[in-house]
Enzyme design. Structure first.
Site, PDB file in Angstrom:
ATOM      1  CE  LYS A 154     -22.565  -1.481   5.452  1.00 49.95           C
ATOM      2  NZ  LYS A 154     -21.880  -0.723   5.969  1.00 49.95           N
ATOM      3  CG  ASP A 205     -10.866  -0.794   0.472  1.00 52.99           C
ATOM      4  OD1 ASP A 205      -9.856  -1.946   1.176  1.00 52.99           O
ATOM      5  OD2 ASP A 205     -10.256   0.256  -0.206  1.00 52.99           O
ATOM      6  CG  ASP A 249     -11.027 -11.953   2.093  1.00 54.33           C
ATOM      7  OD1 ASP A 249     -10.840 -10.472   1.627  1.00 54.33           O
ATOM      8  OD2 ASP A 249     -11.958 -11.599   3.132  1.00 54.33           O
ATOM      9  CG  ASP A 282      -7.647   7.807  -6.583  1.00 50.96           C
ATOM     10  OD1 ASP A 282      -8.377   7.481  -5.790  1.00 50.96           O
ATOM     11  OD2 ASP A 282      -7.246   7.525  -7.667  1.00 50.96           O
ATOM     12  CD  GLU A 312      -3.234   2.484   1.222  1.00 47.37           C
ATOM     13  OE1 GLU A 312      -2.552   1.934   1.357  1.00 47.37           O
ATOM     14  OE2 GLU A 312      -4.121   3.138   1.516  1.00 47.37           O
ATOM     15  CD  GLU A 361       1.472  -4.260  -1.535  1.00 47.03           C
ATOM     16  OE1 GLU A 361       2.819  -3.550  -1.596  1.00 47.03           O
ATOM     17  OE2 GLU A 361       1.114  -4.639  -0.793  1.00 47.03           O
TER      18      GLU A 361
HETATM   19  C1  LIG Z   1      -7.495  -3.427   2.396  1.00 44.56           C
HETATM   20  S1  LIG Z   1      -6.238  -3.110   2.657  1.00 44.56           S
HETATM   21  C2  LIG Z   1      -5.221  -4.447   1.962  1.00 44.56           C
HETATM   22  C3  LIG Z   1      -3.757  -3.440   2.036  1.00 44.56           C
HETATM   23  C4  LIG Z   1      -2.886  -4.491   1.625  1.00 44.56           C
HETATM   24  N1  LIG Z   1      -3.410  -4.384   0.635  1.00 44.56           N
HETATM   25  C5  LIG Z   1      -2.933  -6.132   2.507  1.00 44.56           C
HETATM   26  O1  LIG Z   1      -2.684  -6.978   2.308  1.00 44.56           O
HETATM   27  O2  LIG Z   1      -2.678  -5.702   3.418  1.00 44.56           O
HETATM   28  C6  LIG Z   1      -6.615  -2.205   0.908  1.00 44.56           C
HETATM   29  C7  LIG Z   1      -5.758  -0.885   1.052  1.00 44.56           C
HETATM   30  O3  LIG Z   1      -5.710  -0.219  -0.503  1.00 44.56           O
HETATM   31  C8  LIG Z   1      -6.011   0.832  -0.879  1.00 44.56           C
HETATM   32  N2  LIG Z   1      -6.839   1.539  -1.409  1.00 44.56           N
HETATM   33  C9  LIG Z   1      -8.275   2.106  -1.384  1.00 44.56           C
HETATM   34  N3  LIG Z   1      -8.205   2.033  -3.249  1.00 44.56           N
HETATM   35  C10 LIG Z   1      -7.091   2.701  -2.868  1.00 44.56           C
HETATM   36  C11 LIG Z   1      -7.258   3.232  -4.397  1.00 44.56           C
HETATM   37  N4  LIG Z   1      -7.630   4.372  -5.311  1.00 44.56           N
HETATM   38  N5  LIG Z   1      -5.429   4.216  -4.811  1.00 44.56           N
HETATM   39  C12 LIG Z   1      -4.646   3.920  -3.261  1.00 44.56           C
HETATM   40  N6  LIG Z   1      -5.332   2.628  -2.551  1.00 44.56           N
HETATM   41  C13 LIG Z   1      -5.927   1.981  -2.301  1.00 44.56           C
HETATM   42  C14 LIG Z   1      -6.953   1.355   0.926  1.00 44.56           C
HETATM   43  O4  LIG Z   1      -6.497   2.729   1.348  1.00 44.56           O
HETATM   44  C15 LIG Z   1      -6.303   0.664   1.152  1.00 44.56           C
HETATM   45  O5  LIG Z   1      -5.865   0.679   2.595  1.00 44.56           O
END
Ligand SMILES: C[S@@+](CC[C@H](N)C(=O)[O-])C[C@H]1O[C@@H](n2cnc3c(N)ncnc32)[C@H](O)[C@@H]1O
Length: 234
Positions: free
Chosen positions: A144, A140, A178, A117, A79, A54
């Site tokens: 913007k 994410d 979404d 990452d 994460e 995931e």
């Molecule tokens: C909008 S949140 C969604 C979290 C979870 N999937 C949910 O649906 O509840 C996006 C998550 O992805 C993580 N994230 C974004 N880019 C990432 C990356 N390159 N590597 C690891 N995590 C990442 C962010 O820190 C954040 O916790």
């Protein structure tokens, strides 16, 4: 190194310094640098079970429920935000305190949390063709305009690593968001990858497991867009 690294480069540099793999049951954290490149999953988990990853596992709701439901599947949640890594650990700890660990079924011995990452982890540590499924839920959207370049699906290295590491024998990529405009963009970008094709169904067998973001957005009445892609051999 470029003189003015952009946001993702900064994340990349920071996370590569502190990157860790955390064993959920023992809470033991090992620096990612101590693992071989690439990681041999069978040695890593101590069994030959399929591996699902995931990406952006947030507060770990999906990771917990899916890993409990499928004890013969190995899960890695990647994460990069420390806050969410800590919350995920807390979630599992609470669950283990409350329900105990079922030693017979090996509950949660099939889970590792990678505080790093995703792009770094996939490109460097994940062996070719070794992942049975990727789950990317509510990536994410960077709404913007000037920030959209941070979107993970815009990163060509990431897309190449995703395709390379999926099992060519029907490895799957599950996506939910979404954010309609990003959903369209993701589909456009993935349609450019010859080794991935969309699957007619949009259903994941674990679609009933809502992530934290999903629960929030469903309550707000937002529409959830989903798609499933499958890796083909050539
Ligand atoms: C909008 S949140 C969604 C979290 C979870 N999937 C949910 O649906 O509840 C996006 C998550 O992805 C993580 N994230 C974004 N880019 C990432 C990356 N390159 N590597 C690891 N995590 C990442 C962010 O820190 C954040 O916790």
């Amino acid at each position: 190194m470029r003189e003015n690294p952009d946001y993702n480069d900064l994340y990349y540099q920071n996370t590569t310094v502190h990157s860790q793999i955390i064993d959920i049951v023992t809470a033991r954290a090992v620096s990612l640098g101590e693992f071989p490149v690439p990681i041999d999953w069978e040695a890593f988990f101590g069994n030959p079970h399929p591996v699902e990853i995931e990406i952006g596992s947030g507060k770990g709701r999906f990771l917990l429920e899916a890993s409990k439901r499928h004890p013969t599947v190995n899960y890695i949640g990647i994460e990069r935000a420390q806050k969410y890594v800590a919350l995920t650990q807390e979630r599992f700890e609470k669950h283990i305190r409350h329900f105990g660990v079922d030693r017979a079924s090996g509950t949660f011995s099939n889970v590792r949390l990678a505080w790093t990452d995703a792009n770094y982890f996939l490109t460097r540590y994940v062996p070719t063709g070794s992942v049975q499924a990727y789950h990317i839920y509510f990536p994410d959207p960077w709404p913007k305009k000037r920030q959209r370049k941070r979107r993970i699906f815009r990163n060509q290295d990431f897309l190449s690593a995703l395709t390379r590491t999926l099992n060519p024998n029907r490895g799957r990529l599950y996506i939910a968001t979404d954010y309609e405009e990003y959903f369209q963009e993701i589909q456009e970008r993935l349609s450019g990858l010859s080794l991935l094709h969309p699957v007619a169904t949009d259903a994941s067998p674990d679609q009933d497991i809502a992530t934290n973001f999903e629960m929030k957005y469903v309550l707000e009445g937002r529409e959830i867009h989903r798609s499933v892609y499958e890796r083909c051999s050539s």
